[in-house]
Enzyme design. Structure first.
Site, PDB file in Angstrom:
ATOM      1  N   LYS A 121       0.829  -1.202   0.000  1.00  0.00           N
ATOM      2  CA  LYS A 121       0.000   0.000   0.000  1.00  0.00           C
ATOM      3  C   LYS A 121       0.866   1.256   0.000  1.00  0.00           C
ATOM      4  O   LYS A 121       0.644   2.189  -0.782  1.00  0.00           O
ATOM      5  CB  LYS A 121      -0.940  -0.013   1.210  1.00  0.00           C
ATOM      6  CG  LYS A 121      -1.810   1.217   1.329  1.00  0.00           C
ATOM      7  CD  LYS A 121      -1.287   2.112   2.429  1.00  0.00           C
ATOM      8  CE  LYS A 121      -1.937   3.487   2.346  1.00  0.00           C
ATOM      9  NZ  LYS A 121      -1.439   4.345   3.433  1.00  0.00           N
ATOM     10  N   ASP A 139      -6.189   1.180   0.733  1.00  0.00           N
ATOM     11  CA  ASP A 139      -6.213   1.297   2.184  1.00  0.00           C
ATOM     12  C   ASP A 139      -7.611   0.967   2.689  1.00  0.00           C
ATOM     13  O   ASP A 139      -8.451   0.497   1.929  1.00  0.00           O
ATOM     14  CB  ASP A 139      -5.805   2.710   2.616  1.00  0.00           C
ATOM     15  CG  ASP A 139      -6.879   3.703   2.274  1.00  0.00           C
ATOM     16  OD1 ASP A 139      -7.654   3.441   1.333  1.00  0.00           O
ATOM     17  OD2 ASP A 139      -6.987   4.732   2.952  1.00  0.00           O
TER      18      ASP A 139
END
Length: 215
Positions: A121, A139
């Site tokens: 991420k 996320d």
DNA sequence: ATCCCGAGGG
DNA sequence: CCCTCTGGAT
């Protein structure tokens, strides 16, 4: 309502309403963004922005941060989630940037994920925001919003599975923007608890709204 | 009690 | 896949 129609509606909605969407993290260079994104795990951007000025004043670059002592750094990140892990990761990250990458923040996902505290991420955020690479960081917000609207299959159980579906349907030149669109939508409208469906212009194509909310 | 721009380790 | 890390806001 095909999936393609849904994507087209959503992209057009954000183009019309929040074309300027960008990160809310405050940073001046790739090093500062990387530190901020590492700190942002399970923590609001607002709180990260409250702590980074003092941090960057004392450790303005990877060289200075690599020489930081754990006990000196810990107080500066104490009000963030997981301060022990993050202080350790920041020092380890800075050391590897110096030793393996010549003091320059690498700008590929494969290199970034080698850094302590940097997962997929974070690597996607850095390469997308700094270098405009079409990498979709998933996320908690992107994950939730994508599932609610119906942009991804309910079988996409992991962030990586959601990422792959999103980049499959979103035109490459919109991926960078779409990340921030979904983030900000999740932060202010499609919030985790009691989403503000009647302030949301996406509800005509939203699976969650159709199933759970009646007009 | 639940959530916030997750990562590392088992 | 699971678990742990762990402060502040709502």
């Amino acid at each position: 309502m095909t999936k393609k129609d849904r994507y087209q509606f959503v992209i057009q909605y954000f183009l019309d309403h929040t074309p300027e969407a960008e990160t809310e993290l405050v940073y001046d260079n790739p090093f500062q963004l990387l530190v901020s994104v590492i700190l942002s795990a399970q923590c609001t951007d607002k709180r990260v922005n409250m702590t980074t000025p003092a941090l960057f004043a004392q450790y303005p670059d990877a060289a200075s941060l690599s020489k930081a002592g754990f006990d000196d750094l810990l107080p500066l990140v104490k009000s963030i989630s997981y301060p022990n892990n993050k202080a350790k990761h920041l020092i380890g990250m800075a050391n590897m940037v110096i030793s393996e990458f010549g003091g320059i923040i690498p700008m590929t996902v494969d290199e970034l994920v080698k850094l302590p505290g940097v997962g997929r991420k974070t690597a996607n955020v850095i390469t997308s925001v700094i270098d405009n690479q079409p990498n979709m960081a998933v996320d908690t917000h992107v994950f939730r919003v994508s599932h609610r609207i119906g942009l991804v299959s309910s079988r996409a159980k992991t962030p990586y599975a959601v990422e792959k579906e999103l980049v499959k349907y979103i035109p490459e030149h919109y991926v960078h923007k779409a990340h921030h669109w979904l983030i900000l939508h999740g932060r202010y409208i499609c919030v985790a608890r009691q989403p503000k469906c009647f302030e949301c212009g996406i509800r005509p194509v939203c699976k969650f709204f159709k199933k759970n909310v009646k007009e």
